[in-house]
Design an enzyme around this catalytic site. Structure first.
Site, PDB file in Angstrom:
ATOM      1  N   ASN A   1       0.879  -1.173   0.000  1.00 13.53           N
ATOM      2  CA  ASN A   1       0.000   0.000   0.000  1.00 13.53           C
ATOM      3  C   ASN A   1       0.918   1.226   0.000  1.00 13.53           C
ATOM      4  O   ASN A   1       1.455   1.608   1.023  1.00 13.53           O
ATOM      5  CB  ASN A   1      -0.876  -0.042   1.256  1.00 13.53           C
TER       6      ASN A   1
ATOM      7  N   LYS B   1       3.236   0.869   3.163  1.00 16.77           N
ATOM      8  CA  LYS B   1       2.843  -0.172   4.129  1.00 16.77           C
ATOM      9  C   LYS B   1       2.936  -1.507   3.389  1.00 16.77           C
ATOM     10  O   LYS B   1       2.573  -1.575   2.211  1.00 16.77           O
ATOM     11  CB  LYS B   1       1.400   0.034   4.591  1.00 16.77           C
TER      12      LYS B   1
ATOM     13  N   ARG C   1      -2.670  -2.172  -3.294  1.00 11.43           N
ATOM     14  CA  ARG C   1      -3.872  -1.372  -3.063  1.00 11.43           C
ATOM     15  C   ARG C   1      -3.808  -0.163  -3.994  1.00 11.43           C
ATOM     16  O   ARG C   1      -2.830   0.590  -3.972  1.00 11.43           O
ATOM     17  CB  ARG C   1      -3.919  -0.901  -1.619  1.00 11.43           C
TER      18      ARG C   1
ATOM     19  N   HIS D   1     -12.929   2.655   0.561  1.00  6.78           N
ATOM     20  CA  HIS D   1     -12.876   1.608   1.598  1.00  6.78           C
ATOM     21  C   HIS D   1     -13.507   0.313   1.095  1.00  6.78           C
ATOM     22  O   HIS D   1     -13.988  -0.507   1.887  1.00  6.78           O
ATOM     23  CB  HIS D   1     -13.630   2.018   2.883  1.00  6.78           C
TER      24      HIS D   1
ATOM     25  N   HIS E   1     -17.539   1.607   8.515  1.00  4.25           N
ATOM     26  CA  HIS E   1     -16.074   1.522   8.674  1.00  4.25           C
ATOM     27  C   HIS E   1     -15.624   2.841   9.295  1.00  4.25           C
ATOM     28  O   HIS E   1     -15.654   3.886   8.634  1.00  4.25           O
ATOM     29  CB  HIS E   1     -15.399   1.304   7.306  1.00  4.25           C
ATOM     30  N   LEU E   2     -15.249   2.798  10.569  1.00  4.54           N
ATOM     31  CA  LEU E   2     -14.915   4.022  11.300  1.00  4.54           C
ATOM     32  C   LEU E   2     -13.462   3.963  11.764  1.00  4.54           C
ATOM     33  O   LEU E   2     -13.128   3.289  12.743  1.00  4.54           O
ATOM     34  CB  LEU E   2     -15.838   4.157  12.521  1.00  4.54           C
TER      35      LEU E   2
ATOM     36  N   GLY F   1     -10.245   7.529   8.450  1.00  2.00           N
ATOM     37  CA  GLY F   1     -11.262   7.809   7.436  1.00  2.00           C
ATOM     38  C   GLY F   1     -12.510   7.028   7.812  1.00  2.00           C
ATOM     39  O   GLY F   1     -12.410   5.946   8.392  1.00  2.00           O
TER      40      GLY F   1
ATOM     41  N   ARG G   1     -11.017  15.102   8.322  1.00  2.00           N
ATOM     42  CA  ARG G   1     -11.828  15.484   7.153  1.00  2.00           C
ATOM     43  C   ARG G   1     -13.229  15.873   7.592  1.00  2.00           C
ATOM     44  O   ARG G   1     -13.808  15.242   8.476  1.00  2.00           O
ATOM     45  CB  ARG G   1     -11.923  14.317   6.162  1.00  2.00           C
TER      46      ARG G   1
ATOM     47  N   MET H   1      -9.764   9.473  18.319  1.00  2.00           N
ATOM     48  CA  MET H   1     -10.947   9.224  19.134  1.00  2.00           C
ATOM     49  C   MET H   1     -10.604   8.875  20.577  1.00  2.00           C
ATOM     50  O   MET H   1     -11.337   9.234  21.503  1.00  2.00           O
ATOM     51  CB  MET H   1     -11.792   8.126  18.480  1.00  2.00           C
ATOM     52  N   ARG H   2      -9.470   8.175  20.776  1.00  5.03           N
ATOM     53  CA  ARG H   2      -9.098   7.829  22.170  1.00  5.03           C
ATOM     54  C   ARG H   2      -8.871   9.092  22.994  1.00  5.03           C
ATOM     55  O   ARG H   2      -9.366   9.208  24.117  1.00  5.03           O
ATOM     56  CB  ARG H   2      -7.816   6.986  22.186  1.00  5.03           C
TER      57      ARG H   2
ATOM     58  N   GLU I   1     -14.347  -0.914  15.897  1.00  4.53           N
ATOM     59  CA  GLU I   1     -13.978  -2.157  16.577  1.00  4.53           C
ATOM     60  C   GLU I   1     -13.724  -1.958  18.064  1.00  4.53           C
ATOM     61  O   GLU I   1     -13.861  -2.896  18.850  1.00  4.53           O
ATOM     62  CB  GLU I   1     -12.675  -2.719  15.950  1.00  4.53           C
ATOM     63  N   ASN I   2     -13.333  -0.730  18.432  1.00  2.00           N
ATOM     64  CA  ASN I   2     -12.804  -0.536  19.796  1.00  2.00           C
ATOM     65  C   ASN I   2     -13.584   0.409  20.685  1.00  2.00           C
ATOM     66  O   ASN I   2     -13.224   0.573  21.852  1.00  2.00           O
ATOM     67  CB  ASN I   2     -11.363  -0.011  19.708  1.00  2.00           C
TER      68      ASN I   2
ATOM     69  N   GLU J   1      -8.120  -5.701   5.563  1.00  2.00           N
ATOM     70  CA  GLU J   1      -7.952  -5.283   4.178  1.00  2.00           C
ATOM     71  C   GLU J   1      -6.766  -5.999   3.523  1.00  2.00           C
ATOM     72  O   GLU J   1      -6.843  -6.391   2.365  1.00  2.00           O
ATOM     73  CB  GLU J   1      -7.760  -3.758   4.133  1.00  2.00           C
TER      74      GLU J   1
HETATM   75  P1  AMP Z   1      -7.818   3.174  11.927  1.00  2.00           P
HETATM   76  O1  AMP Z   1      -7.665   4.249  10.887  1.00  2.00           O
HETATM   77  O2  AMP Z   1      -8.749   2.086  11.521  1.00  2.00           O
HETATM   78  O3  AMP Z   1      -6.491   2.652  12.432  1.00  2.00           O
HETATM   79  O4  AMP Z   1      -8.517   3.850  13.209  1.00  2.00           O
HETATM   80  C1  AMP Z   1      -7.917   4.910  13.894  1.00  2.00           C
HETATM   81  C2  AMP Z   1      -8.932   5.489  14.859  1.00  2.00           C
HETATM   82  O5  AMP Z   1      -9.360   4.448  15.776  1.00  2.00           O
HETATM   83  C3  AMP Z   1      -8.366   6.610  15.732  1.00  2.00           C
HETATM   84  O6  AMP Z   1      -9.323   7.668  15.843  1.00  2.00           O
HETATM   85  C4  AMP Z   1      -8.215   5.938  17.081  1.00  2.00           C
HETATM   86  O7  AMP Z   1      -8.340   6.861  18.140  1.00  2.00           O
HETATM   87  C5  AMP Z   1      -9.396   4.997  17.076  1.00  2.00           C
HETATM   88  N1  AMP Z   1      -9.248   3.996  18.134  1.00  2.00           N
HETATM   89  C6  AMP Z   1      -8.327   3.010  18.232  1.00  2.00           C
HETATM   90  N2  AMP Z   1      -8.484   2.351  19.417  1.00  2.00           N
HETATM   91  C7  AMP Z   1      -9.510   2.929  20.072  1.00  2.00           C
HETATM   92  C8  AMP Z   1     -10.165   2.722  21.326  1.00  2.00           C
HETATM   93  N3  AMP Z   1      -9.767   1.762  22.157  1.00  2.00           N
HETATM   94  N4  AMP Z   1     -11.207   3.515  21.654  1.00  2.00           N
HETATM   95  C9  AMP Z   1     -11.628   4.495  20.831  1.00  2.00           C
HETATM   96  N5  AMP Z   1     -11.056   4.739  19.636  1.00  2.00           N
HETATM   97  C10 AMP Z   1     -10.017   3.985  19.254  1.00  2.00           C
END
Ligand code: AMP
Length: 405
Positions: A9, A16, A84, A173, A199-200, A203, A232, A275-276, A325-326, A379
């Site tokens: 990628n 990557k 990709r 995506h 898919h969150l 992006g 974005r 988000m964390r 997922e998280n 992916e």
């Molecule tokens: P990705 O692009 O799929 O790697 O997702 C990145 C996003 O997932 C970032 O905003 C991270 O803060 C969020 N993320 C990862 N782990 C957690 C978690 N345990 N709780 C909330 N958001 C998370």
């Protein structure tokens, strides 16, 4: 040569990669080259045994970085390479073996993804030089959404813009949405029914899937349309551009930077795109973080509800990506705003699902209400599989060209 597929990628300043073994579930070697074009590029990867490795690559460009990756693979040489590629336009409805003509078509699609396709082509060029005898496959982010009906993919602007410039909604995506749709087919009795997949990640996009095919999705001509994302904006009034240009004297580049790099969770919170960080800060009372979460969840719920119009029936909702997922909090808040569509979340299952694990989180005893799933996306695995299938099928196509029509 072993049975693995090398998945690449390639971005403008990063590559990557992952070496995906033939048998699913086996550990992968995966890594990243960062800061290409800056003063201190470096390669890091984690091998199949979980050992981490790191090397500086002073002065590296895409070609020499690929050479370094190849050297570090040692005797684990792949049998094919899957790339990709972000934009396949209307030409590519599925993965395809790369040849000169395919490369020309990817170049033609570059006007629709000027930041991404040229970088993807750099990776293709470098690996073709290094592995001239290996089959190489392009897997497009847009391909899965080529099944959208015209009423979903057309913008209500003059038709000539579509005919002459390809201006329409494409969606992105696709590899992730395709993987989740397929996994739902294996996991749920409704798997081939009507689903909304969210898919969150950094992006974000949501897709309506019926019988495994995309019928509508929230991203459009570019990956800027739709949901609120890390940096974005997602949807804004198209009149905003004119206003900023005419009333505030902004250049097109400034507007583009603002919408792509300084908006979304970052812009709303003034704190972080992550988000964390925002969940933590909102819990501590930070008003910007609270607002960012409110807007994110509301827009997600509103978009998912709108996407349900694409489906004959809504059998379920699935979450994926780093946030999907998280984050039990985001799942729960978005679903609580969709009560009219009937999803019934089990708070216990939602809160207790281990991070990064697959699981069903609705009140399963509520027959008739949509199922709710969390499914970690893969992916790389999907790109590897599409690559392997194409490479295996190709000798048949060489003898039966009519089968690829
Ligand atoms: P990705 O692009 O799929 O790697 O997702 C990145 C996003 O997932 C970032 O905003 C991270 O803060 C969020 N993320 C990862 N782990 C957690 C978690 N345990 N709780 C909330 N958001 C998370």
């Amino acid at each position: 040569m072993n049975g693995s597929i090398l998945v690449v990628n390639c971005g403008s300043s990063s590559i990557k990669f992952a070496l995906v073994p033939q048998q699913s579930g086996q550990p992968r070697l995966s890594g990243l080259v960062e800061r290409l074009g800056a003063s201190d590029p470096g390669l890091k990867f984690t091998d199949e045994n979980g050992n981490k490795h790191q090397f500086p690559l002073p002065g590296a460009d895409h070609a020499s970085a690929m050479q370094a990756i190849l050297e570090h693979l040692g005797d684990r040489q792949p049998r094919a390479i899957g790339h990709r590629v972000v934009h396949g336009g209307e030409r590519f409805k599925s993965a395809t073996l790369i040849n000169e003509e395919v490369i020309d078509s990817i170049k033609q699609c570059a006007s629709l993804a000027p930041l991404h396709n040229p970088a993807n082509l750099e990776g293709i060029r470098a690996t073709r030089l290094l592995f001239p005898d290996l089959p190489q496959v392009a897997v497009f982010d847009t391909a899965f959404h080529q099944t959208m009906p015209e009423h979903a993919y057309r913008y209500a602007i003059p038709t000539e813009l579509y005919r002459e410039h390809g201006i329409r909604r494409y969606g992105f995506h696709g590899t992730s949405h395709a993987y989740i749709a397929e996994r739902l087919g294996e996991l749920s009795v409704h798997g081939h029914g009507g689903w909304i997949i969210a898919h969150l990640g950094n992006g974000c996009s949501a897709t309506a899937v019926w019988q495994g095919r995309s019928l509508d999705t929230s991203m459009g001509m570019t990956p800027l349309e739709g949901l609120v994302m890390g940096t974005r904006s997602g949807d804004v009034d198209p009149g905003l551009h004119l206003h900023l240009a005419n009333q505030c004297g902004w250049s097109v580049e400034q507007i583009d930077q603002m919408l792509n790099k300084h908006s979304g969770l970052m812009g709303l919170s003034g704190l972080s795109p992550d988000m964390r960080d925002l969940e933590q800060a909102a819990g501590d009372g930070h008003s910007g973080a609270r607002l960012a979460l409110d807007v994110f969840c509301y827009r997600l719920a509103r978009t998912m509800a709108a996407l349900s119009c694409a489906l004959p029936q809504l059998d379920g909702i699935a979450f994926t990506g780093g946030i999907g997922e998280n984050s039990p909090l985001i799942r729960s808040r978005a679903l609580s705003m969709m009560a009219a569509l009937g999803p019934r979340l089990s708070d216990i299952a939602n809160d207790n699902l281990a991070r990064g694990r697959e699981g069903r989180i609705d009140l399963a005893s509520d027959t008739g209400s949509p199922e709710i799933w969390v499914i970690p996306t893969d992916e790389e695995g999907r790109i590897a599989r599409e690559t392997a299938e194409l490479v295996e099928f190709q000798p048949y196509l060489d003898f039966h060209p009519e089968a690829s029509a």
